[in-house]
Design an enzyme around this catalytic site. Structure first.
Site, PDB file in Angstrom:
ATOM      1  N   ALA A 146       3.627  13.665  -3.805  1.00  0.00           N
ATOM      2  CA  ALA A 146       2.281  13.161  -4.086  1.00  0.00           C
ATOM      3  C   ALA A 146       2.295  11.705  -4.557  1.00  0.00           C
ATOM      4  CB  ALA A 146       1.610  14.046  -5.135  1.00  0.00           C
ATOM      5  N   TYR A 193      13.522  30.727  19.372  1.00  0.00           N
ATOM      6  CA  TYR A 193      13.155  29.946  18.194  1.00  0.00           C
ATOM      7  C   TYR A 193      12.276  28.729  18.471  1.00  0.00           C
ATOM      8  CZ  TYR A 193      13.282  28.278  13.505  1.00  0.00           C
ATOM      9  OH  TYR A 193      12.893  27.899  12.259  1.00  0.00           O
ATOM     10  N   GLY A 253      11.054  25.238  18.456  1.00  0.00           N
ATOM     11  CA  GLY A 253      11.084  24.152  19.425  1.00  0.00           C
ATOM     12  C   GLY A 253      11.819  24.489  20.719  1.00  0.00           C
ATOM     13  N   GLY A 306       9.899  14.938   6.041  1.00  0.00           N
ATOM     14  CA  GLY A 306       8.707  14.741   5.223  1.00  0.00           C
ATOM     15  C   GLY A 306       7.386  14.515   5.937  1.00  0.00           C
ATOM     16  N   LYS A 307       7.293  14.795   7.243  1.00  0.00           N
ATOM     17  CA  LYS A 307       6.003  14.610   7.922  1.00  0.00           C
ATOM     18  C   LYS A 307       4.946  15.572   7.388  1.00  0.00           C
ATOM     19  CE  LYS A 307       7.578  15.202  12.059  1.00  0.00           C
ATOM     20  NZ  LYS A 307       8.976  15.316  11.617  1.00  0.00           N
ATOM     21  N   HIS A 354       6.398  11.547  17.762  1.00  0.00           N
ATOM     22  CA  HIS A 354       6.739  12.552  16.753  1.00  0.00           C
ATOM     23  C   HIS A 354       6.187  12.080  15.403  1.00  0.00           C
ATOM     24  CE1 HIS A 354      10.315  14.990  14.856  1.00  0.00           C
ATOM     25  NE2 HIS A 354       9.220  15.706  14.906  1.00  0.00           N
ATOM     26  N   ARG A 400      16.518  24.213  16.793  1.00  0.00           N
ATOM     27  CA  ARG A 400      16.609  23.628  18.132  1.00  0.00           C
ATOM     28  C   ARG A 400      18.074  23.402  18.499  1.00  0.00           C
ATOM     29  NH1 ARG A 400      15.454  18.932  18.026  1.00  0.00           N
ATOM     30  NH2 ARG A 400      14.800  18.653  15.866  1.00  0.00           N
TER      31      ARG A 400
HETATM   32  N1  LIG Z   1      12.707  13.681  -2.252  1.00  0.00           N
HETATM   33  C1  LIG Z   1      11.720  13.890  -1.405  1.00  0.00           C
HETATM   34  N2  LIG Z   1      11.796  14.925  -0.549  1.00  0.00           N
HETATM   35  C2  LIG Z   1      10.790  15.111   0.312  1.00  0.00           C
HETATM   36  C3  LIG Z   1       9.656  14.266   0.342  1.00  0.00           C
HETATM   37  N3  LIG Z   1       8.817  14.701   1.307  1.00  0.00           N
HETATM   38  C4  LIG Z   1       9.430  15.775   1.870  1.00  0.00           C
HETATM   39  N4  LIG Z   1      10.614  16.039   1.275  1.00  0.00           N
HETATM   40  C5  LIG Z   1      11.532  17.149   1.597  1.00  0.00           C
HETATM   41  O1  LIG Z   1      11.890  17.071   2.957  1.00  0.00           O
HETATM   42  C6  LIG Z   1      11.941  18.384   3.540  1.00  0.00           C
HETATM   43  C7  LIG Z   1      11.227  18.386   4.848  1.00  0.00           C
HETATM   44  O2  LIG Z   1       9.886  18.019   4.661  1.00  0.00           O
HETATM   45  P1  LIG Z   1       8.790  18.289   5.786  1.00  0.00           P
HETATM   46  O3  LIG Z   1       7.537  17.625   5.320  1.00  0.00           O
HETATM   47  O4  LIG Z   1       8.710  19.722   6.076  1.00  0.00           O
HETATM   48  O5  LIG Z   1       9.454  17.547   7.027  1.00  0.00           O
HETATM   49  P2  LIG Z   1       8.933  17.383   8.544  1.00  0.00           P
HETATM   50  O6  LIG Z   1       9.206  15.967   8.918  1.00  0.00           O
HETATM   51  O7  LIG Z   1       7.557  17.866   8.672  1.00  0.00           O
HETATM   52  O8  LIG Z   1       9.933  18.334   9.342  1.00  0.00           O
HETATM   53  P3  LIG Z   1       9.787  18.984  10.844  1.00  0.00           P
HETATM   54  O9  LIG Z   1       8.680  19.982  10.757  1.00  0.00           O
HETATM   55  O10 LIG Z   1      11.125  19.589  11.063  1.00  0.00           O
HETATM   56  O11 LIG Z   1       9.535  17.911  11.835  1.00  0.00           O
HETATM   57  C8  LIG Z   1      11.338  19.346   2.542  1.00  0.00           C
HETATM   58  O12 LIG Z   1      12.340  20.219   2.078  1.00  0.00           O
HETATM   59  C9  LIG Z   1      10.827  18.490   1.425  1.00  0.00           C
HETATM   60  O13 LIG Z   1      11.145  19.064   0.204  1.00  0.00           O
HETATM   61  C10 LIG Z   1       9.602  13.178  -0.600  1.00  0.00           C
HETATM   62  O14 LIG Z   1       8.659  12.384  -0.659  1.00  0.00           O
HETATM   63  N5  LIG Z   1      10.666  13.040  -1.443  1.00  0.00           N
HETATM   64  O1  LIG Z   2      10.856  22.198  16.928  1.00  0.00           O
HETATM   65  C1  LIG Z   2      11.199  22.967  16.017  1.00  0.00           C
HETATM   66  O2  LIG Z   2      11.858  24.007  16.153  1.00  0.00           O
HETATM   67  C2  LIG Z   2      10.762  22.674  14.641  1.00  0.00           C
HETATM   68  C3  LIG Z   2      10.406  21.290  14.493  1.00  0.00           C
HETATM   69  O3  LIG Z   2       9.244  20.978  14.313  1.00  0.00           O
HETATM   70  C4  LIG Z   2      11.499  20.323  14.614  1.00  0.00           C
HETATM   71  O4  LIG Z   2      12.653  20.726  14.627  1.00  0.00           O
HETATM   72  O5  LIG Z   2      11.210  19.134  14.693  1.00  0.00           O
HETATM   73 MN   LIG Z   3       6.913  19.476   9.875  1.00  0.00          MN
END
Ligand SMILES: Nc1nc2c(ncn2[C@@H]2O[C@H](COP(=O)(O)OP(=O)(O)OP(=O)(O)O)[C@@H](O)[C@H]2O)c(=O)[nH]1
Ligand SMILES: O=C([O-])CC(=O)C(=O)O
Ligand SMILES: [Mn+2]
Length: 624
Positions: free
Chosen positions: A533, A237, A239, A291-292, A266, A97
């Site tokens: 986990a 790309y 978002g 980490g979502k 979000h 983004r």
């Molecule tokens: N150390 C650690 N890293 C984590 C944990 N949960 C997620 N991560 C790391 O954080 C990164 C992003 O995790 P996602 O779960 O994909 O994050 P998201 O919030 O969904 O990201 P967007 O899709 O961009 O909104 C990954 O590379 C994971 O390895 C955790 O509990 N501990």
């Molecule tokens: O929007 C995107 O390109 C990917 C995404 O989920 C974020 O960045 O939060």
């Molecule tokens: Mn995500």
């Protein structure tokens, strides 16, 4: 000029301004006048070679993906591990983004607030007229009717994305409910739709060879909140281009939500069921790449606990008829960060991906026609083609997949999908987690004293920046409710709206709010909590607190678990690491308060007084 006909929110322009016979909509599959006008106007401006109304069918999907393979945008995966799936590789300058090129063009600058880029809408419209003129020349213009949320929701939220990218069509088909069914519903209800215009900004001259990832160095991601319009130029790309996602379901929807009394957030949504068979619905707001998706798809390590998911990125929260806050996931797919997603970290995501029908962007290709990214397996393959198309071996200096590489996968391929995902008007919300990526200061988990204190957690949320947006990685920035790049109006008004929405709900049914941090480092310089986990242990404590149980100490920042409050059965963690994870350090918090003071100073008088009062309360508690 396009769209100068003022339309009130909730109403599309229905004036027929066609002076000649329709040039582009003669064989349109609809007679819906506002939609025909919209398509005619945009086609007249952008001059596509042809118009394609997207049906959303399997046959259409096959034709489109065949064409995308032909032009080199998609690579068909031949490995049986990735059935019906494709890989795409973006231009190396179009990987995330672009917040610096994202605009909220409200009538008054004050309404965009200090967190957004603002340009006067008249000026922006004039600018975009030039930018979009002829932008689709030589290309197909796709018209995608879509709905965010369920088609049979009480108040379905429609959109129509016009795009010159078939990659966008293919991805939107996964991420949202699209096509003919949606079009029929728009007609039946004579419903308002958000007009969303997208062009990669790379017209093709006659005879010109296309490139695999057309885009433009000049980018605009523009929102007109009052008329609920989206205009996106120059990027293909995620978002920036899948306009139902961040542009609609967060930025425009947050404005709709302000006007209509709900919240567009979000957040992930998780259903957690205890061994005693009690279910809890927990939403979590963490900034991008914090980490979502991982938490949404958690496999609890605690015996007898079951997790199911409802969503991993966007949550709409509404006060329900029964006084509860209810949540719904408006999307239908994952656009998840690939690196770090593996069988040992996120098996539920891997199982959903393994069912196929996915599009992978900026991952590496394996020699047997599959994809790979850092963290998918513990051992990397001996040879790969990296996301830039170069040979890659484990001793290469660069990662094989871009750090913001993504998998795009239908959510209904998730084995642990909660049945409540299918409820058009959502499910009750029991708890909200606010979380960020902080090396220091913020403990593993803290419970707010009450709703207003919880809003303060959200208002002061902070995180180290990641690869999900352009710019430097690793610097701390405040990210209110993880919505900094997504609030479609003034950030102070947004906080005020959070305060007000709670007033529309039954106070005894409001969710409990928690602040979490999976990323704090211990005395050895390593992240002290195992995370992933093992976060189920934190979730268990959260549910205990909801039930009025669970050991806690009251600290100046809220309630934190005592040293023996978390269920650590079967977990190897040293007492030092546990203490490093959960401790509240007054020194660190004194520094944090300075950061909060600086942050709140930027709001000026738009900061709600009840939130400013929490800041003073924290000051008082820290100094007593
Ligand atoms: N150390 C650690 N890293 C984590 C944990 N949960 C997620 N991560 C790391 O954080 C990164 C992003 O995790 P996602 O779960 O994909 O994050 P998201 O919030 O969904 O990201 P967007 O899709 O961009 O909104 C990954 O590379 C994971 O390895 C955790 O509990 N501990
Ligand atoms: O929007 C995107 O390109 C990917 C995404 O989920 C974020 O960045 O939060
Ligand atoms: Mn995500």
């Amino acid at each position: 000029m396009v769209n100068t006909v003022a339309t009130a929110p909730g109403e599309n322009s229905s004036t027929d301004h066609r002076t000649t016979a329709p040039a582009f909509t003669a064989d349109a599959p609809t007679t819906h006048t506002p939609l025909l006008n919209f398509v005619e106007e945009i086609a007249a401006l952008t001059q596509p070679a042809r118009v394609h109304w997207v049906e959303g069918s399997e046959a259409e999907h096959r034709t489109l993906t065949d064409e995308l393979v032909e032009t080199g945008t998609l690579t068909r995966l031949t490995s049986p591990d990735f059935p019906n799936s494709f890989a795409a590789f973006s231009d190396p300058a179009d990987v995330a983004r672009v917040e610096s090129r994202t605009f909220i063009c409200s009538e008054n600058e004050r309404d965009a607030g200090f967190t957004n880029n603002w340009v006067d809408p008249a000026e922006m419209r004039e600018k975009l007229q030039g930018v979009f003129a002829g932008a689709m020349r030589g290309r197909t213009m796709y018209v995608i009717p879509f709905v965010m949320g369920h088609l049979d929701a009480e108040d379905p939220k429609f959109g129509v994305e016009i795009t010159d990218s078939a990659y966008v069509v293919t991805s939107m088909r996964i991420m949202a409910r699209i096509g003919t069914d949606v079009l029929r519903k728009i007609e039946e209800l004579n419903a308002f739709f958000v007009p969303a215009v997208h062009s990669v900004g790379a017209p093709l001259e006659p005879g010109e060879q296309d490139v695999p990832w057309p885009c433009n160095g000049e980018k605009y991601i523009v929102h007109y909140p009052e008329t609920r319009e989206i205009w996106s130029f120059g990027s293909g790309y995620g978002g920036n281009a899948l306009l139902g996602k961040k542009c609609y379901a967060l930025r425009i929807a947050s404005v709709m939500a302000r006007d209509e009394g709900w919240l567009a957030e979000h957040m992930l949504i998780l259903k957690l069921t205890s061994p005693a068979n009690r279910s809890y619905f927990i939403a979590g707001a963490f900034p991008s790449a914090c980490g979502k998706t991982n938490l949404a798809l958690i496999d609890p390590t605690l015996e007898g606990w079951k997790a199911e998911t409802l969503g991993d990125d966007i949550t709409w929260i509404r006060p329900g008829h029964d006084g509860e806050l209810r949540v719904v996931n408006p999307e239908s797919g994952y656009f998840g960060v690939a690196p770090g997603t593996g069988w040992h970290t996120n098996a539920n995501a891997m199982r959903a991906i393994a069912k196929g029908s996915s599009v992978f962007t900026n991952c590496a290709l394996t020699d047997d026609g599959g994809v790979w990214w850092e963290g998918m397996t513990e051992e990397p393959p001996a040879h790969l083609t990296d996301w830039r198309g170069q040979d890659w071996t484990p001793d290469s200096d660069e990662p094989a997949a871009h750090p913001n590489a993504r998998f795009c996968t239908p959510i209904d391929q998730t084995d642990m999908l909660a049945e409540e995902y299918f409820e058009p008007d959502g499910v009750r919300l029991d708890a909200i987690l606010f979380g960020g990526r902080r090396k220091t200061t913020v403990p593993l988990v803290t419970q707010a004293r009450d709703w207003n204190h919880g809003i303060f957690f959200g208002a002061t949320l902070s995180s180290e920046t990641t690869a999900a947006a352009e710019g430097a990685v690793g610097t701390v920035r405040r990210d209110p409710m993880a919505m900094l790049p997504f609030i479609g109006y003034d950030a102070g008004d947004y906080l005020k709206h959070w305060v007000e929405v709670s007033g529309r709900a039954d106070q005894s049914k409001l969710p409990e709010i928690f602040l979490v941090n999976w990323f704090r480092k211990g005395r050895d310089g390593k992240i002290s909590w195992p995370g992933f986990a093992e976060n189920s242990r934190v979730l268990k404590w959260v549910t205990e607190r909801l039930d009025g149980e669970g050991e806690a100490v009251e600290t100046p920042i809220g309630f934190t678990p005592t040293m023996d409050a978390l269920d650590l059965s079967g977990l190897e963690i040293t007492p030092e690491a546990l203490e490093d994870s959960i401790r509240v350090d007054r020194q660190e918090w004194a520094t944090e308060l300075e950061g909060i003071d600086e942050w709140f100073a930027q709001f000026g008088d738009s900061l709600p007084t009840s939130i400013a009062a929490e800041q003073e309360e924290l000051r008082r508690r820290l100094s007593s």
